[in-house]
Design a protein around this motif. Structure first.
Motif, PDB file in Angstrom:
ATOM      1  N   SER A  36       0.264  40.731 -19.055  1.00 21.02           N
ATOM      2  CA  SER A  36       1.255  41.391 -18.675  1.00 21.02           C
ATOM      3  C   SER A  36       2.108  42.018 -20.159  1.00 21.02           C
ATOM      4  CB  SER A  36       2.354  40.234 -18.364  1.00 21.02           C
ATOM      5  OG  SER A  36       2.538  39.296 -19.445  1.00 21.02           O
ATOM      6  N   LEU A  37       2.920  42.902 -19.853  1.00 22.22           N
ATOM      7  CA  LEU A  37       3.694  43.781 -20.911  1.00 22.22           C
ATOM      8  C   LEU A  37       4.793  42.833 -21.472  1.00 22.22           C
ATOM      9  CD1 LEU A  37       4.229  46.735 -21.896  1.00 22.22           C
ATOM     10  CD2 LEU A  37       5.916  47.118 -20.185  1.00 22.22           C
ATOM     11  N   ASP A  38       4.931  42.653 -22.701  1.00 21.29           N
ATOM     12  CA  ASP A  38       6.010  41.984 -23.436  1.00 21.29           C
ATOM     13  C   ASP A  38       6.221  40.429 -22.989  1.00 21.29           C
ATOM     14  OD1 ASP A  38       6.420  44.232 -24.855  1.00 21.29           O
ATOM     15  OD2 ASP A  38       7.946  45.025 -23.620  1.00 21.29           O
ATOM     16  N   GLY A  39       5.067  39.812 -22.559  1.00 23.53           N
ATOM     17  CA  GLY A  39       5.243  38.432 -22.206  1.00 23.53           C
ATOM     18  C   GLY A  39       5.751  38.234 -20.769  1.00 23.53           C
ATOM     19  N   ASP A  40       5.887  39.164 -20.036  1.00 29.12           N
ATOM     20  CA  ASP A  40       6.651  39.384 -18.650  1.00 29.12           C
ATOM     21  C   ASP A  40       5.664  38.295 -17.735  1.00 29.12           C
ATOM     22  OD1 ASP A  40       8.358  41.288 -16.589  1.00 29.12           O
ATOM     23  OD2 ASP A  40       7.013  39.851 -15.585  1.00 29.12           O
ATOM     24  N   TRP A  41       6.214  37.440 -16.911  1.00 29.68           N
ATOM     25  CA  TRP A  41       5.210  36.587 -16.076  1.00 29.68           C
ATOM     26  C   TRP A  41       4.548  37.436 -14.980  1.00 29.68           C
ATOM     27  CZ3 TRP A  41       6.762  36.510 -11.154  1.00 29.68           C
ATOM     28  CH2 TRP A  41       8.036  36.920 -10.786  1.00 29.68           C
ATOM     29  N   ARG A  42       5.130  38.648 -14.848  1.00 21.07           N
ATOM     30  CA  ARG A  42       4.120  39.476 -13.771  1.00 21.07           C
ATOM     31  C   ARG A  42       3.376  40.339 -14.472  1.00 21.07           C
ATOM     32  NH1 ARG A  42      10.142  41.196 -11.811  1.00 21.07           N
ATOM     33  NH2 ARG A  42      10.224  40.894 -14.055  1.00 21.07           N
ATOM     34  N   TRP A  95      -6.768  51.215  -6.529  1.00 21.17           N
ATOM     35  CA  TRP A  95      -7.968  50.774  -7.642  1.00 21.17           C
ATOM     36  C   TRP A  95      -8.007  51.654  -8.881  1.00 21.17           C
ATOM     37  CZ3 TRP A  95      -9.082  52.890  -2.730  1.00 21.17           C
ATOM     38  CH2 TRP A  95      -9.505  54.176  -2.707  1.00 21.17           C
ATOM     39  N   GLN A  96      -6.821  52.409  -9.304  1.00 15.70           N
ATOM     40  CA  GLN A  96      -6.946  53.371 -10.160  1.00 15.70           C
ATOM     41  C   GLN A  96      -6.999  52.714 -11.538  1.00 15.70           C
ATOM     42  OE1 GLN A  96      -3.893  56.132 -10.405  1.00 15.70           O
ATOM     43  NE2 GLN A  96      -4.815  57.657 -11.339  1.00 15.70           N
ATOM     44  N   GLY A  97      -6.210  51.555 -11.758  1.00 14.59           N
ATOM     45  CA  GLY A  97      -6.444  50.660 -13.283  1.00 14.59           C
ATOM     46  C   GLY A  97      -7.839  49.833 -13.005  1.00 14.59           C
ATOM     47  N   LEU A  98      -8.409  49.514 -12.059  1.00 13.54           N
ATOM     48  CA  LEU A  98      -9.590  48.870 -12.085  1.00 13.54           C
ATOM     49  C   LEU A  98     -10.634  49.993 -12.055  1.00 13.54           C
ATOM     50  CD1 LEU A  98     -10.790  45.983 -10.253  1.00 13.54           C
ATOM     51  CD2 LEU A  98     -11.919  47.913  -9.536  1.00 13.54           C
ATOM     52  N   GLY A 153       1.241  46.215 -17.252  1.00 10.52           N
ATOM     53  CA  GLY A 153       0.235  45.259 -17.502  1.00 10.52           C
ATOM     54  C   GLY A 153      -1.029  45.976 -18.170  1.00 10.52           C
ATOM     55  N   ALA A 154      -1.452  45.450 -19.154  1.00 10.84           N
ATOM     56  CA  ALA A 154      -2.715  46.128 -19.547  1.00 10.84           C
ATOM     57  C   ALA A 154      -3.906  45.456 -18.659  1.00 10.84           C
ATOM     58  CB  ALA A 154      -2.951  45.792 -20.931  1.00 10.84           C
ATOM     59  N   ARG A 179       6.350  27.886  -6.040  1.00  8.78           N
ATOM     60  CA  ARG A 179       6.229  27.241  -7.112  1.00  8.78           C
ATOM     61  C   ARG A 179       5.464  28.150  -8.370  1.00  8.78           C
ATOM     62  NH1 ARG A 179       6.441  21.776  -8.080  1.00  8.78           N
ATOM     63  NH2 ARG A 179       5.426  21.262  -6.256  1.00  8.78           N
ATOM     64  N   ALA A 180       6.326  28.200  -9.294  1.00  8.01           N
ATOM     65  CA  ALA A 180       5.912  29.171 -10.410  1.00  8.01           C
ATOM     66  C   ALA A 180       4.948  28.422 -11.027  1.00  8.01           C
ATOM     67  CB  ALA A 180       6.979  29.353 -11.463  1.00  8.01           C
ATOM     68  N   ILE A 181       3.668  29.175 -11.357  1.00 11.77           N
ATOM     69  CA  ILE A 181       2.494  28.561 -11.937  1.00 11.77           C
ATOM     70  C   ILE A 181       2.464  28.916 -13.419  1.00 11.77           C
ATOM     71  CG2 ILE A 181       0.114  28.529 -12.144  1.00 11.77           C
ATOM     72  CD1 ILE A 181       1.272  27.276  -9.702  1.00 11.77           C
ATOM     73  N   ALA A 182       2.500  27.902 -14.435  1.00  7.83           N
ATOM     74  CA  ALA A 182       2.617  27.999 -15.973  1.00  7.83           C
ATOM     75  C   ALA A 182       1.442  28.717 -16.231  1.00  7.83           C
ATOM     76  CB  ALA A 182       2.873  27.011 -16.819  1.00  7.83           C
ATOM     77  N   HIS A 183       1.078  30.052 -16.785  1.00  4.44           N
ATOM     78  CA  HIS A 183      -0.059  30.602 -17.131  1.00  4.44           C
ATOM     79  C   HIS A 183      -0.004  31.446 -18.640  1.00  4.44           C
ATOM     80  CE1 HIS A 183       1.617  34.807 -16.024  1.00  4.44           C
ATOM     81  NE2 HIS A 183       2.128  34.074 -15.159  1.00  4.44           N
ATOM     82  N   ASP A 184      -1.115  31.780 -18.895  1.00  3.55           N
ATOM     83  CA  ASP A 184      -1.145  32.444 -20.141  1.00  3.55           C
ATOM     84  C   ASP A 184      -0.773  34.034 -20.465  1.00  3.55           C
ATOM     85  OD1 ASP A 184      -1.932  29.807 -20.920  1.00  3.55           O
ATOM     86  OD2 ASP A 184      -4.003  30.176 -20.748  1.00  3.55           O
ATOM     87  N   GLY A 185      -0.014  34.342 -19.253  1.00  3.75           N
ATOM     88  CA  GLY A 185       0.267  36.106 -19.196  1.00  3.75           C
ATOM     89  C   GLY A 185      -0.700  36.793 -18.866  1.00  3.75           C
ATOM     90  N   ARG A 186      -1.753  36.232 -18.164  1.00  6.41           N
ATOM     91  CA  ARG A 186      -2.820  37.023 -17.567  1.00  6.41           C
ATOM     92  C   ARG A 186      -2.932  36.598 -15.875  1.00  6.41           C
ATOM     93  NH1 ARG A 186      -8.646  34.990 -18.327  1.00  6.41           N
ATOM     94  NH2 ARG A 186      -8.121  32.811 -18.076  1.00  6.41           N
ATOM     95  N   ASP A 187      -3.520  37.398 -15.247  1.00  4.93           N
ATOM     96  CA  ASP A 187      -4.325  37.165 -14.007  1.00  4.93           C
ATOM     97  C   ASP A 187      -5.323  38.043 -13.710  1.00  4.93           C
ATOM     98  OD1 ASP A 187      -2.999  39.116 -12.951  1.00  4.93           O
ATOM     99  OD2 ASP A 187      -1.962  38.186 -11.327  1.00  4.93           O
ATOM    100  N   LEU A 188      -5.904  37.936 -12.671  1.00  2.00           N
ATOM    101  CA  LEU A 188      -7.359  38.552 -12.425  1.00  2.00           C
ATOM    102  C   LEU A 188      -7.081  39.367 -10.939  1.00  2.00           C
ATOM    103  CD1 LEU A 188      -9.931  35.716 -12.971  1.00  2.00           C
ATOM    104  CD2 LEU A 188      -8.965  37.446 -14.652  1.00  2.00           C
TER     105      LEU A 188
END
Ligand SMILES: Nc1ncnc2c1ncn2[C@@H]1O[C@H](COP(=O)(O)OP(=O)(O)O)[C@@H](O)[C@H]1O
Ligand SMILES: [Mg+2]
Length: 313
Positions: A204-210, A267-270, A217-218, A178-187
Protein backbone atom coordinates in the motif's frame (compact mmCIF):
# COMPACT_ATOMS: atom_id res chain seq x y z
CA UNK A 1 -13.39 -17.70 -34.54
CA UNK A 2 -15.57 -14.61 -34.19
CA UNK A 3 -15.56 -13.09 -30.72
CA UNK A 4 -17.77 -10.29 -29.45
CA UNK A 5 -16.21 -8.39 -26.57
CA UNK A 6 -19.00 -6.69 -24.65
CA UNK A 7 -17.61 -3.79 -22.70
CA UNK A 8 -18.22 -0.37 -21.24
CA UNK A 9 -15.78 1.24 -23.66
CA UNK A 10 -12.66 0.54 -25.66
CA UNK A 11 -9.33 0.95 -23.92
CA UNK A 12 -6.19 -0.85 -22.89
CA UNK A 13 -7.91 -4.11 -21.90
CA UNK A 14 -10.06 -4.41 -25.03
CA UNK A 15 -6.99 -3.46 -27.17
CA UNK A 16 -5.03 -6.26 -25.51
CA UNK A 17 -7.83 -8.78 -26.08
CA UNK A 18 -8.18 -7.73 -29.74
CA UNK A 19 -4.41 -8.04 -30.20
CA UNK A 20 -4.35 -11.50 -28.60
CA UNK A 21 -7.29 -12.67 -30.71
CA UNK A 22 -5.84 -11.28 -33.96
CA UNK A 23 -2.46 -12.88 -33.20
CA UNK A 24 -4.23 -16.24 -33.11
CA UNK A 25 -6.19 -15.66 -36.29
CA UNK A 26 -9.50 -14.75 -34.67
CA UNK A 27 -11.75 -11.78 -35.36
CA UNK A 28 -12.94 -9.52 -32.55
CA UNK A 29 -15.58 -6.81 -32.31
CA UNK A 30 -15.74 -4.58 -29.26
CA UNK A 31 -19.40 -3.79 -28.63
CA UNK A 32 -21.19 -1.73 -26.00
CA UNK A 33 -23.80 -3.15 -23.62
CA UNK A 34 -25.83 0.00 -24.21
CA UNK A 35 -26.09 -1.04 -27.86
CA UNK A 36 -27.81 -4.34 -27.07
CA UNK A 37 -31.02 -4.76 -29.05
CA UNK A 38 -33.18 -7.85 -28.80
CA UNK A 39 -35.92 -8.73 -31.26
CA UNK A 40 -38.58 -11.36 -30.77
CA UNK A 41 -41.53 -12.31 -32.90
CA UNK A 42 -41.31 -12.98 -36.62
CA UNK A 43 -37.55 -13.25 -36.23
CA UNK A 44 -35.31 -13.59 -33.20
CA UNK A 45 -32.08 -11.66 -32.95
CA UNK A 46 -29.80 -9.91 -30.54
CA UNK A 47 -27.40 -7.30 -31.81
CA UNK A 48 -25.16 -4.65 -30.35
CA UNK A 49 -24.79 -1.56 -32.52
CA UNK A 50 -26.13 -3.68 -35.36
CA UNK A 51 -23.66 -6.57 -35.01
CA UNK A 52 -25.48 -9.89 -34.58
CA UNK A 53 -24.48 -11.71 -31.41
CA UNK A 54 -26.17 -15.06 -32.04
CA UNK A 55 -23.70 -15.64 -34.87
CA UNK A 56 -20.66 -15.16 -32.63
CA UNK A 57 -18.63 -18.15 -31.48
CA UNK A 58 -18.06 -16.54 -28.12
CA UNK A 59 -18.83 -13.48 -26.05
CA UNK A 60 -16.18 -12.11 -23.74
CA UNK A 61 -17.98 -10.18 -21.03
CA UNK A 62 -15.78 -7.32 -19.91
CA UNK A 63 -16.82 -4.53 -17.53
CA UNK A 64 -20.57 -4.15 -17.22
CA UNK A 65 -21.08 -0.39 -17.08
CA UNK A 66 -22.88 1.26 -14.20
CA UNK A 67 -26.56 1.73 -14.76
CA UNK A 68 -29.98 1.48 -13.22
CA UNK A 69 -31.10 -1.79 -11.67
CA UNK A 70 -33.15 -2.44 -14.83
CA UNK A 71 -30.17 -1.85 -17.11
CA UNK A 72 -27.84 -4.08 -15.11
CA UNK A 73 -30.33 -6.92 -14.87
CA UNK A 74 -31.15 -6.64 -18.58
CA UNK A 75 -27.45 -6.79 -19.50
CA UNK A 76 -26.76 -9.82 -17.30
CA UNK A 77 -29.93 -11.59 -18.42
CA UNK A 78 -28.92 -10.92 -22.02
CA UNK A 79 -25.66 -12.79 -21.28
CA UNK A 80 -27.72 -15.63 -19.77
CA UNK A 81 -29.90 -15.77 -22.85
CA UNK A 82 -26.91 -15.83 -25.22
CA UNK A 83 -25.51 -18.69 -23.16
CA UNK A 84 -28.87 -20.49 -23.30
CA UNK A 85 -28.68 -20.22 -27.07
CA UNK A 86 -25.36 -22.06 -27.08
CA UNK A 87 -22.91 -19.15 -27.24
CA UNK A 88 -19.84 -19.53 -25.03
CA UNK A 89 -19.88 -16.58 -22.61
CA UNK A 90 -16.80 -15.89 -20.50
CA UNK A 91 -16.91 -15.30 -17.64
CA UNK A 92 -20.32 -16.89 -17.45
CA UNK A 93 -23.12 -14.60 -16.26
CA UNK A 94 -23.51 -16.94 -13.29
CA UNK A 95 -19.88 -16.39 -12.31
CA UNK A 96 -20.24 -12.64 -12.82
CA UNK A 97 -23.33 -12.54 -10.61
CA UNK A 98 -21.60 -14.54 -7.91
CA UNK A 99 -18.35 -12.61 -7.91
CA UNK A 100 -19.79 -9.13 -8.24
CA UNK A 101 -21.69 -9.55 -4.98
CA UNK A 102 -19.36 -9.68 -1.99
CA UNK A 103 -22.12 -11.24 0.11
CA UNK A 104 -22.53 -14.15 -2.28
CA UNK A 105 -18.80 -14.65 -2.84
CA UNK A 106 -18.11 -14.69 0.89
CA UNK A 107 -20.95 -17.12 1.51
CA UNK A 108 -19.70 -19.50 -1.20
CA UNK A 109 -16.09 -19.27 -0.02
CA UNK A 110 -17.22 -19.98 3.53
CA UNK A 111 -19.33 -22.97 2.40
CA UNK A 112 -16.33 -24.36 0.55
CA UNK A 113 -14.25 -24.15 3.74
CA UNK A 114 -11.91 -21.44 2.42
CA UNK A 115 -10.60 -19.00 5.03
CA UNK A 116 -12.45 -15.69 4.99
CA UNK A 117 -12.52 -12.97 7.67
CA UNK A 118 -15.55 -12.94 10.00
CA UNK A 119 -18.24 -11.00 8.18
CA UNK A 120 -21.78 -9.82 8.93
CA UNK A 121 -24.11 -8.67 6.14
CA UNK A 122 -27.39 -6.92 6.97
CA UNK A 123 -29.82 -4.22 5.87
CA UNK A 124 -30.74 -2.65 9.21
CA UNK A 125 -28.55 0.12 10.61
CA UNK A 126 -28.94 -1.10 14.20
CA UNK A 127 -27.78 -4.54 13.16
CA UNK A 128 -24.80 -3.01 11.37
CA UNK A 129 -23.91 -1.19 14.60
CA UNK A 130 -24.25 -4.41 16.56
CA UNK A 131 -21.89 -6.02 14.03
CA UNK A 132 -19.34 -3.26 14.59
CA UNK A 133 -19.56 -3.76 18.37
CA UNK A 134 -19.20 -7.52 17.99
CA UNK A 135 -16.29 -7.51 15.54
CA UNK A 136 -14.39 -4.48 16.91
CA UNK A 137 -11.98 -3.13 14.30
CA UNK A 138 -13.92 -3.52 11.02
CA UNK A 139 -13.94 -2.73 7.33
CA UNK A 140 -17.34 -1.74 5.95
CA UNK A 141 -17.53 -2.42 2.22
CA UNK A 142 -20.06 -1.78 -0.53
CA UNK A 143 -21.21 -5.26 -1.59
CA UNK A 144 -20.91 -4.31 -5.27
CA UNK A 145 -17.69 -2.27 -4.98
CA UNK A 146 -14.26 -2.68 -6.49
CA UNK A 147 -10.83 -1.04 -6.65
CA UNK A 148 -10.99 -0.12 -2.98
CA UNK A 149 -13.79 2.44 -3.58
CA UNK A 150 -16.09 3.14 -0.67
CA UNK A 151 -14.30 0.95 1.88
CA UNK A 152 -14.27 2.45 5.34
CA UNK A 153 -12.27 1.16 8.26
CA UNK A 154 -13.72 1.95 11.68
CA UNK A 155 -13.24 0.82 15.24
CA UNK A 156 -14.70 3.74 17.18
CA UNK A 157 -18.47 3.12 17.57
CA UNK A 158 -19.22 6.86 17.33
CA UNK A 159 -17.46 7.15 13.99
CA UNK A 160 -19.10 3.88 12.93
CA UNK A 161 -22.53 5.32 13.73
CA UNK A 162 -21.91 8.29 11.40
CA UNK A 163 -20.75 5.99 8.63
CA UNK A 164 -23.71 3.66 9.10
CA UNK A 165 -26.21 6.54 9.16
CA UNK A 166 -24.72 8.00 5.96
CA UNK A 167 -24.83 4.60 4.24
CA UNK A 168 -28.40 4.07 5.42
CA UNK A 169 -29.41 7.12 3.35
CA UNK A 170 -28.09 5.42 0.22
CA UNK A 171 -30.07 2.24 1.01
CA UNK A 172 -26.82 0.30 1.13
CA UNK A 173 -26.53 -3.29 2.25
CA UNK A 174 -24.04 -3.34 5.12
CA UNK A 175 -21.07 -5.67 4.67
CA UNK A 176 -19.15 -5.49 7.93
CA UNK A 177 -15.92 -7.47 8.05
CA UNK A 178 -13.38 -7.95 10.80
CA UNK A 179 -10.23 -6.01 9.91
CA UNK A 180 -7.22 -8.27 9.58
CA UNK A 181 -3.93 -6.92 10.94
CA UNK A 182 -1.50 -7.16 8.05
CA UNK A 183 1.91 -5.90 7.00
CA UNK A 184 0.64 -3.47 4.36
CA UNK A 185 0.64 -6.03 1.57
CA UNK A 186 -1.69 -8.51 -0.05
CA UNK A 187 -1.64 -10.71 -3.13
CA UNK A 188 -3.55 -10.61 -6.36
CA UNK A 189 -3.44 -14.07 -7.88
CA UNK A 190 -4.60 -14.34 -11.47
CA UNK A 191 -6.26 -17.66 -12.22
CA UNK A 192 -7.06 -18.74 -15.78
CA UNK A 193 -8.66 -22.07 -16.63
CA UNK A 194 -8.06 -23.59 -13.20
CA UNK A 195 -4.37 -22.65 -13.10
CA UNK A 196 -2.42 -19.79 -11.62
CA UNK A 197 -1.14 -17.65 -14.47
CA UNK A 198 0.80 -15.31 -12.21
CA UNK A 199 0.58 -13.14 -9.15
CA UNK A 200 1.62 -9.83 -7.73
CA UNK A 201 2.25 -8.65 -4.24
CA UNK A 202 0.66 -5.25 -3.69
CA UNK A 203 2.11 -2.91 -1.13
CA UNK A 204 0.00 0.00 0.00
CA UNK A 205 0.81 3.64 -0.49
CA UNK A 206 1.97 5.52 2.65
CA UNK A 207 0.91 2.72 5.00
CA UNK A 208 -2.74 2.79 3.86
CA UNK A 209 -4.45 -0.47 4.83
CA UNK A 210 -5.88 -0.76 1.30
CA UNK A 211 -3.40 -2.22 -1.12
CA UNK A 212 -5.29 -1.82 -4.43
CA UNK A 213 -3.01 -0.83 -7.30
CA UNK A 214 -5.77 1.60 -8.34
CA UNK A 215 -5.20 3.38 -5.00
CA UNK A 216 -1.50 3.82 -5.68
CA UNK A 217 -0.34 0.50 -4.26
CA UNK A 218 2.98 -0.73 -5.67
CA UNK A 219 3.03 -4.09 -7.39
CA UNK A 220 5.82 -6.60 -7.84
CA UNK A 221 5.80 -10.10 -9.29
CA UNK A 222 5.26 -12.74 -6.64
CA UNK A 223 6.00 -16.44 -6.69
CA UNK A 224 2.92 -17.96 -5.07
CA UNK A 225 3.61 -20.86 -2.68
CA UNK A 226 1.70 -24.01 -3.76
CA UNK A 227 -0.72 -23.91 -0.80
CA UNK A 228 -1.75 -20.33 -1.63
CA UNK A 229 -1.96 -21.12 -5.33
CA UNK A 230 -4.30 -23.98 -4.45
CA UNK A 231 -6.41 -21.62 -2.36
CA UNK A 232 -6.72 -19.14 -5.23
CA UNK A 233 -7.64 -21.89 -7.70
CA UNK A 234 -10.32 -23.21 -5.36
CA UNK A 235 -11.67 -19.69 -4.77
CA UNK A 236 -12.05 -19.10 -8.53
CA UNK A 237 -13.71 -22.50 -8.89
CA UNK A 238 -16.18 -21.76 -6.09
CA UNK A 239 -17.69 -18.87 -8.06
CA UNK A 240 -17.30 -20.76 -11.34
CA UNK A 241 -14.97 -18.17 -12.88
CA UNK A 242 -12.93 -19.27 -15.91
CA UNK A 243 -10.59 -16.42 -15.18
CA UNK A 244 -10.44 -14.37 -12.01
CA UNK A 245 -8.34 -12.09 -9.88
CA UNK A 246 -8.28 -13.57 -6.40
CA UNK A 247 -7.23 -11.32 -3.51
CA UNK A 248 -5.40 -13.13 -0.73
CA UNK A 249 -4.54 -11.29 2.46
CA UNK A 250 -1.74 -12.74 4.60
CA UNK A 251 -2.14 -11.54 8.20
CA UNK A 252 0.70 -10.32 10.38
CA UNK A 253 0.35 -13.51 12.40
CA UNK A 254 0.96 -15.71 9.36
CA UNK A 255 -2.47 -17.03 8.39
CA UNK A 256 -4.16 -16.25 5.12
CA UNK A 257 -7.62 -15.06 4.08
CA UNK A 258 -9.42 -15.00 0.77
CA UNK A 259 -10.77 -11.45 0.50
CA UNK A 260 -12.49 -11.50 -2.85
CA UNK A 261 -12.77 -13.16 -6.22
CA UNK A 262 -12.99 -10.60 -8.99
CA UNK A 263 -14.82 -12.12 -11.97
CA UNK A 264 -14.24 -9.06 -14.15
CA UNK A 265 -10.64 -8.39 -13.21
CA UNK A 266 -8.30 -5.83 -14.71
CA UNK A 267 -4.72 -6.95 -15.29
CA UNK A 268 -2.69 -3.91 -16.29
CA UNK A 269 -0.77 -3.77 -12.99
CA UNK A 270 -0.18 -7.51 -13.05
CA UNK A 271 1.03 -7.49 -16.64
CA UNK A 272 3.34 -4.55 -16.04
CA UNK A 273 4.91 -6.24 -13.02
CA UNK A 274 5.17 -9.74 -14.45
CA UNK A 275 5.47 -9.27 -18.22
CA UNK A 276 2.88 -12.03 -18.70
CA UNK A 277 0.62 -12.10 -21.75
CA UNK A 278 -2.61 -12.14 -19.76
CA UNK A 279 -4.92 -11.45 -22.71
CA UNK A 280 -3.23 -14.31 -24.59
CA UNK A 281 -3.96 -16.71 -21.73
CA UNK A 282 -7.60 -15.55 -21.52
CA UNK A 283 -8.09 -15.92 -25.26
CA UNK A 284 -6.54 -19.40 -25.27
CA UNK A 285 -8.89 -20.43 -22.49
CA UNK A 286 -11.84 -19.01 -24.44
CA UNK A 287 -10.86 -20.93 -27.59
CA UNK A 288 -10.54 -24.15 -25.57
CA UNK A 289 -14.03 -23.56 -24.15
CA UNK A 290 -15.57 -22.96 -27.57
CA UNK A 291 -13.94 -26.11 -28.92
CA UNK A 292 -14.99 -28.03 -25.79
CA UNK A 293 -18.61 -26.87 -26.05
CA UNK A 294 -18.67 -27.67 -29.77
CA UNK A 295 -17.49 -31.20 -28.98
CA UNK A 296 -19.93 -31.55 -26.13
CA UNK A 297 -22.98 -30.18 -27.99
CA UNK A 298 -25.93 -29.92 -27.90
CA UNK A 299 -25.78 -26.42 -29.39
CA UNK A 300 -22.35 -26.27 -30.89
CA UNK A 301 -22.24 -28.97 -33.57
CA UNK A 302 -18.74 -29.95 -34.60
CA UNK A 303 -15.54 -28.02 -34.07
CA UNK A 304 -15.30 -26.89 -37.70
CA UNK A 305 -18.75 -25.32 -37.68
CA UNK A 306 -18.04 -23.61 -34.35
CA UNK A 307 -14.79 -22.15 -35.60
CA UNK A 308 -16.06 -21.35 -39.07
CA UNK A 309 -19.15 -19.35 -38.17
CA UNK A 310 -19.13 -15.64 -38.75
CA UNK A 311 -20.41 -12.77 -36.67
CA UNK A 312 -21.40 -10.94 -39.84
CA UNK A 313 -24.17 -12.77 -41.68
N1 LIG B 1 -10.91 -7.38 6.30
C1 LIG B 1 -9.87 -6.65 5.90
N2 LIG B 1 -8.83 -6.39 6.74
C2 LIG B 1 -7.78 -5.63 6.32
N3 LIG B 1 -7.65 -5.11 5.09
C3 LIG B 1 -8.65 -5.33 4.22
C4 LIG B 1 -9.81 -6.10 4.57
N4 LIG B 1 -10.63 -6.14 3.51
C5 LIG B 1 -10.02 -5.44 2.55
N5 LIG B 1 -8.82 -4.94 2.95
C6 LIG B 1 -7.90 -4.16 2.11
O1 LIG B 1 -8.66 -3.40 1.20
C7 LIG B 1 -8.39 -3.82 -0.16
C8 LIG B 1 -9.68 -3.85 -0.97
O2 LIG B 1 -10.58 -4.83 -0.42
P1 LIG B 1 -11.44 -5.79 -1.33
O3 LIG B 1 -12.27 -6.62 -0.44
O4 LIG B 1 -10.53 -6.52 -2.26
O5 LIG B 1 -12.39 -4.77 -2.11
P2 LIG B 1 -12.33 -4.15 -3.58
O6 LIG B 1 -13.36 -4.95 -4.33
O7 LIG B 1 -12.71 -2.73 -3.45
O8 LIG B 1 -10.94 -4.39 -4.13
C9 LIG B 1 -7.74 -5.18 -0.04
O9 LIG B 1 -6.90 -5.46 -1.14
C10 LIG B 1 -6.99 -5.06 1.27
O10 LIG B 1 -5.76 -4.37 1.08
MG1 LIG C 1 -9.93 -6.26 -4.28
Amino acid sequence: MQVAILSARTGWHTDELCRALAARGHVASVLPYEGLRSRFGASTAMTSDGTPLLAADAVLARIIPNGSLEQIIYRVDALHWLEDRGITVMNTPRAIERSVDKFYTTALLQDAGLPTPDTIVCERADEAMAAVRELGDVVIKPIFGSMGHGLVRVSDPEVALRVVRALEQTRAVFYVQRAIAHDGRDLRVFVVGGRVLGAIERTSLDGDWRTNVSRGGAARAFDVPPAWADLAIRAAAVVGADYAGVDLLPSSSGDIHVLEVNGIPGWQGLQRATGLDVAGAIVERLVAMVIGSAKAGPHGGNVESAVGRSIVP
